[in-house]
Motif scaffolding. Sequence first.
Motif, PDB file in Angstrom:
ATOM      1  N   THR A  66      32.982  34.556  85.183  1.00 39.49           N
ATOM      2  CA  THR A  66      33.068  36.255  85.239  1.00 39.49           C
ATOM      3  C   THR A  66      33.771  36.833  86.789  1.00 39.49           C
ATOM      4  OG1 THR A  66      30.437  36.423  84.697  1.00 39.49           O
ATOM      5  CG2 THR A  66      30.732  38.493  86.068  1.00 39.49           C
ATOM      6  N   TYR A  67      33.798  36.799  87.359  1.00 42.29           N
ATOM      7  CA  TYR A  67      34.700  36.833  88.571  1.00 42.29           C
ATOM      8  C   TYR A  67      35.926  37.044  87.594  1.00 42.29           C
ATOM      9  CZ  TYR A  67      37.548  36.820  92.842  1.00 42.29           C
ATOM     10  OH  TYR A  67      38.468  36.760  93.885  1.00 42.29           O
ATOM     11  N   THR A 105      37.322  36.975  85.277  1.00 45.43           N
ATOM     12  CA  THR A 105      37.383  38.445  84.532  1.00 45.43           C
ATOM     13  C   THR A 105      37.281  39.885  84.561  1.00 45.43           C
ATOM     14  OG1 THR A 105      35.883  37.317  82.383  1.00 45.43           O
ATOM     15  CG2 THR A 105      36.389  39.670  82.250  1.00 45.43           C
ATOM     16  N   CYS A 106      36.502  39.807  85.829  1.00 48.49           N
ATOM     17  CA  CYS A 106      35.678  41.029  86.130  1.00 48.49           C
ATOM     18  C   CYS A 106      37.637  41.238  87.142  1.00 48.49           C
ATOM     19  CB  CYS A 106      35.613  40.785  87.608  1.00 48.49           C
ATOM     20  SG  CYS A 106      33.782  41.514  86.837  1.00 48.49           S
ATOM     21  N   MET A 113      32.445  43.646  90.685  1.00 49.19           N
ATOM     22  CA  MET A 113      31.336  43.215  89.951  1.00 49.19           C
ATOM     23  C   MET A 113      30.107  43.117  91.147  1.00 49.19           C
ATOM     24  SD  MET A 113      32.484  39.412  90.016  1.00 49.19           S
ATOM     25  CE  MET A 113      31.392  38.646  90.509  1.00 49.19           C
ATOM     26  N   LEU A 160      27.085  44.710  88.375  1.00 48.07           N
ATOM     27  CA  LEU A 160      26.766  43.675  87.710  1.00 48.07           C
ATOM     28  C   LEU A 160      25.061  43.837  88.122  1.00 48.07           C
ATOM     29  CD1 LEU A 160      28.385  40.073  88.407  1.00 48.07           C
ATOM     30  CD2 LEU A 160      28.514  41.652  86.494  1.00 48.07           C
ATOM     31  N   PHE A 202      27.007  39.908  82.843  1.00 42.96           N
ATOM     32  CA  PHE A 202      28.136  40.354  82.081  1.00 42.96           C
ATOM     33  C   PHE A 202      27.979  40.505  81.152  1.00 42.96           C
ATOM     34  CE2 PHE A 202      32.788  39.994  80.510  1.00 42.96           C
ATOM     35  CZ  PHE A 202      33.061  41.046  81.159  1.00 42.96           C
ATOM     36  N   GLN A 248      27.764  44.018  78.726  1.00 43.25           N
ATOM     37  CA  GLN A 248      28.819  44.376  77.989  1.00 43.25           C
ATOM     38  C   GLN A 248      28.379  44.690  75.710  1.00 43.25           C
ATOM     39  OE1 GLN A 248      32.265  45.570  78.776  1.00 43.25           O
ATOM     40  NE2 GLN A 248      30.914  45.454  80.825  1.00 43.25           N
ATOM     41  N   GLY A 273      26.639  48.079  85.757  1.00 34.66           N
ATOM     42  CA  GLY A 273      25.447  47.422  85.305  1.00 34.66           C
ATOM     43  C   GLY A 273      24.873  48.990  85.694  1.00 34.66           C
TER      44      GLY A 273
END
Length: 274
Positions: free
Chosen positions: A31-32, A34-35, A42, A45, A134, A138, A272
Amino acid sequence: MVWVLTLQAGTGRIGSRIYGYGIMWCPALATYLTCKLVKLDMAGLAWQWGRPKYQLWAYLIPLLYSLISYVIIWLAGWGGFYNKTFINEAAQSLGWSHLPQGLFIVLFFLVNGVIGLFGSMSTALGEEIGWRGFLVPQLSNLTTYTYTSLISGIIWAVWHYPLLIFGHYNNGASAWYGLTCFTVAIVSMSFISTWFRLKSNSLWTGVMLHASHNLFVQSFFTPITVATSQSKYFIDEFGAVLAGVLLIFAVYFWTRRNELTSIRFAQSSSYGTE
């Protein structure tokens, strides 16, 4: 790398605990990254705690479906209550061996359910940053609650498959049987977790539900159950009973999907938020 280390590890608790932490934090790392790649924040979220009642129910629901499942198992004779060897070892480890076993079981349940929750949350958080922090919001931008739950649940289940097929994460039944039961259980859990994530707008409901599930299923009900020749087909996350009970719970939350129609997430760095 951590998957390779885990699959090559033995059956001892030290290796499984250390590598388990590594595996469960891989979704957070993904996730980190990808962000960073797509320039999302981040902080979006849904880190807020949200309404306490959702956190409380996220904790209690795994206890409820676990209790129902194991009462069925014990009454049907697919496993026995209770495992005296495990209880004696646990009592000795905690320095409570002088207590009557009935009283110790109650105290162990309470202590494990409260203090043990923090350790369980520390591992569940790694996965939930990825799944409910995440992925779920989405997906909810693109499709319905039903498909969001199905897609995220299937991804969540398949992510565990290497451990089930090549590792020691199973009950000893055939691979196809364990995979089937586990997949039904995890996808069903996804319907519950997704409902709470969208209803509460907090990833902590996912963390709480995931941690509570691991705590009660893996650390209490399964260990205190006496295994029989049939147990591998019915107990734990790889057996039919928990999968069936979870499916019923999933259907219940699916019937409440209309309560989520007003929840939407912006496709931006603040995805988020409502």
